[in-house]
Design an enzyme around this catalytic site. Structure first.
Site, mmCIF file in Angstrom:
data_model
loop_
_atom_site.group_PDB
_atom_site.id
_atom_site.type_symbol
_atom_site.label_atom_id
_atom_site.label_comp_id
_atom_site.label_asym_id
_atom_site.label_seq_id
_atom_site.Cartn_x
_atom_site.Cartn_y
_atom_site.Cartn_z
ATOM 1 N N GLY A 227 0.816 -1.205 0.000
ATOM 2 C CA GLY A 227 0.000 0.000 0.000
ATOM 3 C C GLY A 227 0.846 1.250 0.000
ATOM 4 O O GLY A 227 2.021 1.223 -0.380
ATOM 5 N N GLY A 228 0.271 2.346 0.449
ATOM 6 C CA GLY A 228 0.938 3.638 0.402
ATOM 7 C C GLY A 228 1.968 3.822 1.496
ATOM 8 O O GLY A 228 1.877 3.230 2.577
ATOM 9 N N THR A 231 0.796 5.023 5.149
ATOM 10 C CA THR A 231 0.227 3.927 5.939
ATOM 11 C C THR A 231 1.312 2.954 6.370
ATOM 12 O O THR A 231 1.312 2.459 7.508
ATOM 13 C CB THR A 231 -0.851 3.184 5.131
ATOM 14 O OG1 THR A 231 -1.860 4.118 4.730
ATOM 15 C CG2 THR A 231 -1.493 2.085 5.962
ATOM 16 N N GLY A 232 2.260 2.680 5.465
ATOM 17 C CA GLY A 232 3.360 1.791 5.812
ATOM 18 C C GLY A 232 4.185 2.318 6.970
ATOM 19 O O GLY A 232 4.600 1.554 7.860
ATOM 20 N N GLU A 247 5.662 -3.286 0.624
ATOM 21 C CA GLU A 247 5.850 -2.706 -0.707
ATOM 22 C C GLU A 247 5.028 -1.427 -0.714
ATOM 23 O O GLU A 247 3.800 -1.458 -0.633
ATOM 24 C CB GLU A 247 5.397 -3.695 -1.786
ATOM 25 C CG GLU A 247 5.778 -3.273 -3.188
ATOM 26 C CD GLU A 247 4.706 -2.391 -3.803
ATOM 27 O OE1 GLU A 247 4.885 -1.144 -3.772
ATOM 28 O OE2 GLU A 247 3.723 -2.926 -4.298
ATOM 29 N N CYS A 281 1.459 -0.099 -8.943
ATOM 30 C CA CYS A 281 2.716 0.358 -8.342
ATOM 31 C C CYS A 281 3.901 0.259 -9.288
ATOM 32 O O CYS A 281 4.930 0.890 -9.042
ATOM 33 C CB CYS A 281 3.002 -0.408 -7.062
ATOM 34 S SG CYS A 281 3.198 -2.184 -7.290
#
Length: 473
Positions: A227-228, A231-232, A247, A281
């Site tokens: 995800g983004g 958020t990571g 990722e 991505c």
């Protein structure tokens, strides 16, 4: 469909529900249960028991479950493809290919389950090791929290579940809020294939309600997230000292050299940029074209882009469906307007109708524009001229996040030079950055470089070694 929480081997409802809508029509497809902290706690307890059940299975038994699931998914491919299209807006032809890839991902996982073997160790290779012999083997890490995005709602889940189960782990799956229905369908397939009832727990709903508790829980051994970056980063802080595989997106560059096959490059870049409405991505985002062929490539690429069929994703002729929602399309519209305010020129596209966004090509955007230096995650590509290959590589390397890069050239020397210098986890030669084989190592370079997917490599990430030494001295 409100009983969408799979906890303790049973489907459960919740006090709160949320709608899942078709991004093209806006019609509500279903209501799904919204998990909260109590459900997350229960899922972890269940997964802990499920991890013990998975550890007790032989590698052959785990492999058989995955093979049966792959068979069932292949037999039900049409229904799964239609569900992907309905909840994510992916054109039906692309959704059909995603199902085929997901079947392959499960099969690869089944095959690798019986190849997860250790090695003998030469303990007597050093002084003090005489009389000792032994080996190391791989064991599961335990409970894995898997968090997946909407853009490949089936295959990206399989890339987490398949390797996790092959290695003998249990999983708590949190699918994307926008596209959780395919996850429910896949869970049903896995249970019917003989997966132990508590090996998979599924939490639908809003991650903000329980995400921090889930990833921080001491009984969760690993978090696998796609995800983004924001958020990571939040997950990494909340999770603390545990294994992470992430990722976090990219901003994929392509270099088109003066000697490139321009027709091939234009067609590959158009496909690689706009598939999944650019919500990819590893989709092409920036193209650096040698000045000697810039005008010819621009004409071919703009023509290929303008010819793409945009519309109803349920139609077999549609090549570009809607973005995941009107808000995301509006975000992209604002970024294009920002770039135009700094001198960028739209060559084709640039307009939207609700969530539908016309594939867009711009030029003359400054490197400081948000569309250039951050992940666009939408159907827009920026063109740039270059005269010197190393200068183009330097500009290609500028963003903080990278996964794939590409170069089109007939020169083996230039191809190898670019492959060495491009700061990416994968370099595609005479192909789009969008190319991915599900068996290859896959992940980020630079920012977001935390672990690898690709079935065999993910299985290693989801395993830990144990050394056994016999002292016969």
């Amino acid at each position: 469909m409100t009983r969408t929480l799979l906890i303790g081997g049973e489907w459960r409802a919740a006090a709160e529900t949320m709608p899942v809508a078709n991004p093209f029509t806006g019609a509500v497809l279903a209501q799904v249960a919204c998990a909260g902290q109590a459900e997350a706690q229960a899922a972890v307890a269940s997964a802990t028991r499920g991890a013990a059940a998975m550890r007790a299975l032989t590698s052959g038994e785990r492999s058989a479950v995955l093979h049966r699931a792959a068979d069932a998914l292949a037999q039900d491919a049409t229904r799964f493809a239609q569900a992907i299209t309905a909840e994510s807006g992916k054109p039906i032809a692309h959704a059909t290919r995603e199902v085929a890839r997901a079947v392959n991902t499960l099969r690869l996982s089944a095959e690798e389950a019986v190849r997860l073997a250790g090695e003998t160790l030469a303990f007597d290779s050093m002084p003090g090791g005489a009389g000792r012999s032994g080996f190391f083997l791989y064991e599961p890490v335990g409970v894995i929290a898997a968090i997946t995005p909407f853009n490949d709602p089936l295959n990206l889940i399989c890339h987490k579940l398949g390797p996790a189960f092959a290695a003998g782990n249990a999983v708590i799956l949190k699918p994307a809020e926008q596209a959780p229905l395919v996850a429910v369908m896949l869970a049903e397939v896995l249970l019917a294939a003989g997966l132990p009832g508590e090996a998979l727990n599924l939490l639908t709903g809003r991650g903000a309600a329980f995400g921090d508790l889930l990833v921080a829980h001491p009984d969760v051994a690993m978090v696998s997230f796609t995800g983004g970056a924001p958020t990571g980063e939040r997950i990494a802080v909340a999770a603390g000292a545990k294994r992470l595989a992430m990722e976090l997106g990219a901003n994929s560059p392509v270099i088109v050299a003066a000697d490139a096959d321009l027709a091939k490059a234009a067609a590959a870049c158009a496909s690689g940029a706009f598939s999944a409405a650019g919500q990819n991505c590893i989709g092409v985002q920036r193209i650096y074209v040698h000045a000697a062929c810039y005008d010819d490539f621009r004409a071919a690429f703009v023509a290929a882009t303008a010819a793409l069929i945009v519309g109803d994703p349920a139609s077999p002729d549609t090549e570009i469906g809607p973005m995941i929602g009107a808000a995301e399309a509006a975000r992209l519209e604002q970024r294009i307007a920002e770039a135009q305010g700094h001198g960028a020129r739209v060559l084709t596209g640039g307009t939207r109708n609700g969530a539908l966004f016309q594939p867009t090509v711009i030029e003359n955007a400054p490197d400081s524009a948000t569309l250039v230096c951050e992940e666009a995650f939408g159907p827009v590509v920026s063109l740039f001229r270059f005269d010197d290959l190393d200068a183009a590589i330097a500009r290609a390397n500028a963003p903080h996040h990278a996964i794939h890069a590409a170069i089109f050239t007939e020169s083996l020397r230039d191809a190898l030079h670019a492959a060495r210098r491009l700061e990416a986890a994968g370099v595609m030669i005479n192909d789009s950055t969008d190319y991915r084989l599900d068996a290859m190592p896959f992940g980020g370079a630079k920012g977001g470089n935390m672990g690898r997917e690709g079935v065999r490599f993910a299985i290693r990430e989801m395993s830990q070694t144990k050394t056994v030494c016999f002292n016969a001295a």
